[in-house]
Design an enzyme around this catalytic site. Structure first.
Site, PDB file in Angstrom:
ATOM      1  N   ASP A 177       6.381 -11.712  -1.095  1.00 37.30           N
ATOM      2  CA  ASP A 177       5.912 -10.334  -0.975  1.00 37.30           C
ATOM      3  C   ASP A 177       6.194  -9.841   0.445  1.00 37.30           C
ATOM      4  OD1 ASP A 177       4.054  -8.392  -2.782  1.00 37.30           O
ATOM      5  OD2 ASP A 177       3.485  -8.169  -0.682  1.00 37.30           O
ATOM      6  N   TYR A 309       2.740  -0.260   3.700  1.00 39.04           N
ATOM      7  CA  TYR A 309       3.680   0.433   2.810  1.00 39.04           C
ATOM      8  C   TYR A 309       4.097   1.763   3.420  1.00 39.04           C
ATOM      9  CZ  TYR A 309       2.481  -2.911  -0.879  1.00 39.04           C
ATOM     10  OH  TYR A 309       2.297  -4.056  -1.618  1.00 39.04           O
ATOM     11  N   HIS A 366       4.157 -14.312  -9.045  1.00 34.49           N
ATOM     12  CA  HIS A 366       4.259 -13.686  -7.734  1.00 34.49           C
ATOM     13  C   HIS A 366       3.455 -14.419  -6.670  1.00 34.49           C
ATOM     14  CE1 HIS A 366       5.077 -10.375  -5.033  1.00 34.49           C
ATOM     15  NE2 HIS A 366       3.787 -10.206  -4.798  1.00 34.49           N
TER      16      HIS A 366
END
Length: 388
Positions: A177, A309, A366
């Site tokens: 990630d 982000y 993930h």
């Protein structure tokens, strides 16, 4: 570099406030479908929150987390929380491992021991690591950036300074990630210090993928599968990304005020992104899931974690040069089958010129280290074994 010991100690008042908020949650009506297409089901979130309020024992979990040596390092203008597990083996290789969103250092609690003390876990002393596991800025017990500029490159530089301050002149790095992007940036910006990088999600700044607006009719079945997974993610799984990258502050008000909201926002991704056969508690215990949620709730980190982000993906964010040279540091990739977009070697090679290890694992998603710690540890060991 100023480094001070750290122990997790949460005031009773904070825990009492959490329980009070959980018991007073104002719930929405139930979804009108029997799948995840409208989001995480009401019944499950209510069940988890009831357990959180009435059965989850934070004090026991706190003691479990505190079995690791933890510290706060003042690196530049950032306080960085990190776990530091020094190996008893004299030949151990330093390794910095980095989480992403919606994860935390909790993801690595099942692999730190086997990596740092392999003999105690049935392994070989020659595979030992000195493990450094930091919390990203704005996450967990690290400080929160007070101004803009804390993107992936700056975090990579911060980690390099942290490792230098700990006396590690040369080290490996691992991540998935956002941890993958940070790990790759360490290799790009500090190649003389970086022994090698191991990734379980392949990112430079963005994922290593071609332009899907122009699909190649000659794509292999593997490439077609990855393209389909990405298109599905963009269509149905990326709304959180858009919110984080455009309005993290607005999102933060609701999630910071409501533990049920914060839990739902995170648990949806564990439901969708783990290799769990339809339910996250098939691979992770409810306590483990809540341990991770707690590291967001305790520090009120909803907005500060989402801002990464905004730093990287907002419409006006600086973009990496298209002609940036590929990463030349030795690279290993663990391909877990239920990754959001399973990595494809042919798509990754233009970005990484020295891929020495590429292995498809039989299961896992993930949150690889959290879901499949044994497979994760074996693969990290196998990659770095040839670089020692």
């Amino acid at each position: 570099m100023d480094v001070t010991p750290f122990e997790i100690t949460v005031d009773d008042e904070i825990l009492e406030d959490l329980r009070d908020r959980l018991l007073r949650t104002r719930w929405p009506e139930a979804e009108t479908v029997d799948d995840l297409s409208q989001g995480i089901p009401l019944a499950y979130v209510q069940e988890v929150c009831d357990y959180w309020a009435n059965e989850y024992d934070w004090r026991a979990r706190e003691r479990t987390l505190n079995r690791f040596d933890q510290f706060i390092a003042h690196v530049g203008d950032m306080d960085v929380h990190f776990i530091h597990a020094r190996s008893p083996e004299p030949g151990a290789v330093p390794l910095v491992i980095t989480h992403g969103w919606p994860g935390s250092v909790v993801e690595f609690t099942k692999v730190i021991g086997p990596l740092s003390d392999p003999v105690a876990h049935g392994g070989s002393a020659s595979d030992a690591f000195h493990v450094v596991c930091p919390s990203l800025p704005g996450f967990g017990f690290s400080g929160k950036p007070a101004r803009t500029g804390w993107g992936v490159d700056r975090i990579a530089d911060c980690w390099a300074e942290l490792m230098d301050g700990l006396g590690y002149a040369r080290y490996g790095a691992q991540g998935g990630d956002w941890g993958s992007a940070v790990t790759t940036a360490i290799a790009a910006r500090h190649p003389d210090r970086c022994l090698g990088i191991h990734l379980n999600m392949v990112m430079r700044t963005h994922m290593a993928i071609p332009d899907l607006r122009s699909p190649d009719p000659d794509w292999t079945p593997e490439e077609q599968e990855a393209a389909a997974a990405l298109m599905e993610f963009v269509a149905w799984g990326s709304a959180y990304n858009r919110q984080h990258s455009t309005r993290p502050q607005t999102l933060g008000y609701g999630l910071t005020d409501s533990p049920a909201g914060q839990a739902a926002w995170i648990l949806e991704k564990f439901w969708a992104w783990t290799d769990c056969g339809g339910h996250p508690e098939n691979v992770l215990s409810r306590d483990e899931l809540l341990d991770n949620v707690m590291l967001y709730w305790l520090g009120a980190n909803a907005a500060s974690s989402a801002r990464l982000y905004w730093e990287m993906f907002r419409p006006t964010a600086p973009q990496p040069p298209r002609d940036a040279p590929p990463i030349g540091v030795p690279t290993g990739v663990a391909k877990f089958p239920k990754e959001i977009v399973p990595p494809v070697r042919s798509w990754s090679e233009p970005f990484f010129s020295d891929i020495r290890h590429w292995r498809r694992l039989p299961r896992g998603g993930h949150f690889a280290a959290f879901e499949q710690p044994e497979l994760f540890v074996d693969d990290v060991r196998a990659f770095f074994r040839e670089l020692r």
